[in-house]
Each structure stands twice: as C-alpha cells, then as structure tokens.
Design an enzyme around this catalytic site. Structure first.
Site, short mmCIF file in Angstrom:
data_model
loop_
_atom_site.label_atom_id
_atom_site.label_comp_id
_atom_site.label_asym_id
_atom_site.label_seq_id
_atom_site.Cartn_x
_atom_site.Cartn_y
_atom_site.Cartn_z
N LYS A 86 1.62 -0.94 -6.69
CA LYS A 86 2.96 -1.53 -6.76
C LYS A 86 3.07 -2.63 -7.81
O LYS A 86 4.14 -2.85 -8.39
CB LYS A 86 3.36 -2.09 -5.39
N GLU A 108 12.83 -4.93 -1.60
CA GLU A 108 12.66 -4.33 -0.29
C GLU A 108 11.19 -3.95 -0.13
O GLU A 108 10.49 -3.75 -1.13
CB GLU A 108 13.55 -3.09 -0.13
N SER A 362 -3.67 5.12 -3.83
CA SER A 362 -2.64 4.18 -4.26
C SER A 362 -2.79 2.77 -3.70
O SER A 362 -2.20 1.83 -4.23
CB SER A 362 -1.25 4.72 -3.89
#
Length: 376
Positions: A86, A108, A362
């Site tokens: 991210k 968010e 991830s």
C-alpha cells in the site's frame, strides 16, 4: 494490453459516476497527474524515496520448501516499509497532493494497511491525515488502528451497515465532497472514479516491473503464471502490469469466496465507477464476507472486470479455511507469516498446473494474528 483508447474506460467499465461538485476536483487531479507523469524531477524524487524510504526493490524469493517440484516465487511486498504494498501508492499520491497544494488527506481502510501507509506518508510530509475505518475492521485490525494514531492520524470509526470497507469508503467520499478545495482523497485501491484506477495502477506497476526483471534474471524466462489476491485489486493490477502484454503468462486473481464480485457479481456502479459488483436483481449492493478485512469488499477495480471479460485474466476464489491453511503452511515451511489476503492467492497457486509461478505476497501477517489465533 490496452483496455481502451478513451481515458477512464476499460471496455464498458470505469468512468465517473459522481456528484457535479466533484467534477472540478477530478479534472484538477487528472491534470496534475498528467503533469507529473511527464515530469522527470517527480519521477526521480519518487524513485529515490522508493529506494531509501520504502526499501525497494523488494526481493523475489523462491519458496523451495513449499513445493519440491515446481518453482514458486514470492514477490515480497511484505518487506516494504509499513509491511505491505500500500505504501507504493500512498507515497506517490502524497507527492501529487503536495503539488496540487492540498494540505489535508482523507483515506479509507479495511485491513488497516492503507490507513497505516497514508498516516506514514502524511507524517513524512507534514500533512493532516483523517482515516475512515469500519468499526468491525477496527476490532479485527486493532494493532493497525494504534499504528495510525501513533503516526498522528485521526481514525474515524464508521458505525453503520456492515461496518467494513464499503462504508468506510462512502464516508471518506462524503468528507472529500465537503472539503474538496483543501483535501486530497487518497484512495487505496484501483477503484473509484477516473483517474483513480489509472493512478493506482501506475503507482503499483513497480511491483510487476521489478518481478519481471527479477524472474528473468533468476530463471532466464518468464513465469507460466502470476497469482495475486483481489479485493479492490491494487496489488494484483500492479503485479499483472508487468506481464499483461505477455500472452504466454497466465494471470490469476484470487478473491475471497464470500466476496467474489468478479466470480459471481454483476455490472453496476459503486463509489464512482462502473464495475462488477455483488448486488441483487434490483441493483442493491449485497454484503461481502471474508476473514481478511482487505478482501471484504463487494466491488473491484474496473480494469479487473475488463481483464476478466476479455479473457486475459482468470479469477477464482478461496475460502477462509483454505486461506488459513495456506497461512500456516507458509509459516511452518518458510518462516514467513503472510497477511490473510495473499494467503488466499497462495492457496490457489499451490494447485496450479504450472512449473514456474510468481505469487504476490502483498503484506505481512502481524495485523492478522488475533484473527488467526481465534480460529485455532
């Protein structure tokens, strides 16, 4: 592989379905994105921060003890600063926000990793940060809530609906509409109105670009398959971007069985874009479920819907139990605790009829320890 010649559309998907008050902000965002995309100074600054702050390139690691016959490589985004992919997107969008003169960020988060990444880059650049998070996700991801607060972010709980990512996204959009002149909405996945899906893909493309170079160096050829988990789909679209123009490489996205918007969804509009959604015959959004908060979302990025329809990518699902089994297998065979999101991808990768496979790892599993232990 080009989805469409028209910006913002991926076949019949994508576009802008937003209130008129947001159109100027999206136009400003698109103009700013086009300007920095061609700005060498911006690219050099981003690359330098990726190296010295994020820790790129991340390794491509062969998990030899997972399979004695096949060659399974893990793209180790869990080793990024903040513990997940991210931060790639958050860093680029923070630089963009600064160039647009925005001093306030709203975001968010579901699993909390995007919220942590947003809080991290806001601390780095001195930006105000407000993160919306569903109350249920705050319960499941309590360590990440505390990380965000320690980094200086305000975490606002969302207490209606399923109290998960869908509602958190809706609240972030409402905030953005109210404060659009001073605020940048830092979307965490390849969803939302144009140009967000494109921006997120391009900022996550570094995953696929590195993986392609690394596998060619290690094996002298491209993989047979590339596998990644799909909620909104940002880590998958970034990894796929490195191989989408290589038709001999199979692209496989893995959804949560209870949130399979590509496997069992229908076309519709959610959070400003047209894509494939979990919805009833009247178009009402259905509830999603996953043990992994990051996959617990009833929609998906529009480019994934296009890749499915075009046949370029296959999308399958994994259950909570299969993801947990893959989590434990990787922990005990390789000494790596994966996040529950990529554990879904690993579960399906281990069943593929392929000799050489890359799996997008991830994120790391620190955030999911309480959830895993509850199921022991």
């Amino acid at each position: 592989m080009s989805a469409t010649s028209q910006p913002g559309l991926y076949g019949p998907y994508g576009g802008r379905y937003v209130p008129e008050t947001l159109i100027p902000a999206l136009d400003e965002l698109e103009a700013g994105w086009r300007a920095i995309s061609d700005d060498l100074a911006f690219q050099l600054e981003l690359e330098e921060l990726q190296r010295r702050y994020v820790g790129r390139p991340t390794p491509l690691y062969r998990a030899e003890r997972l399979d004695a016959v096949r060659r399974i490589y893990l793209k180790r985004e869990d080793l990024c600063h903040t513990g997940a992919h991210k931060v790639n997107n958050a860093l680029g969008q923070a630089l963009l926000a600064l160039r647009l003169g925005k001093q306030r960020i709203v975001a968010e988060t579901g699993a909390g990793q995007h919220g942590v990444a947003s809080a991290t880059v806001c601390a780095r650049f001195g930006l105000e940060c407000v993160v919306y998070m569903g109350l249920e996700d705050m319960r499941r991801q309590a360590p990440n809530v505390e990380r965000m607060r320690l980094l200086g972010a305000e975490v606002r709980p969302v207490e209606f609906g399923t109290k998960t990512l869908k509602e958190a996204t809706s609240e972030a959009i409402r905030d953005w509409i109210t404060h659009v002149e001073t605020t940048h909405y830092l979307i965490g996945s390849c969803v939302g109105p144009h140009p967000y899906p494109e921006i997120v893909r391009e900022l996550q493309r570094v995953i696929g670009r590195e993986a392609r170079e690394q596998v060619l160096e290690a094996e002298g050829r491209l993989p047979d398959a590339v596998v990644a988990c799909v909620g909104g789909g940002s880590n998958a679209i970034g990894l796929f971007a490195g191989f989408v123009d290589d038709p001999e490489v199979r692209l496989v996205g893995v959804e949560a069985a209870g949130a399979a918007s590509l496997g069992s969804g229908r076309p519709g509009v959610l959070h400003g874009a047209r894509s494939s959604l979990l919805a009833d015959e009247d178009g009402q959004i259905a509830d999603a479920h996953s043990i992994s908060a990051g996959l617990d979302y009833p929609g998906v990025g529009p480019e994934h819907a296009f890749l499915r329809d075009s046949g370029r990518a296959d999308y399958v699902s994994a259950t909570d139990e299969e993801a947990l089994a893959a989590f434990h297998l990787l922990a005990r065979r390789e000494g790596i605790l994966p996040a529950l999101e990529p554990a879904h991808a690993l579960a399906r990768a281990l069943e593929l009829d392929a000799e050489l496979v890359i799996v997008g790892l991830s994120g790391r599993g620190d955030k999911d320890l309480a959830t895993v232990l509850e199921r022991e």
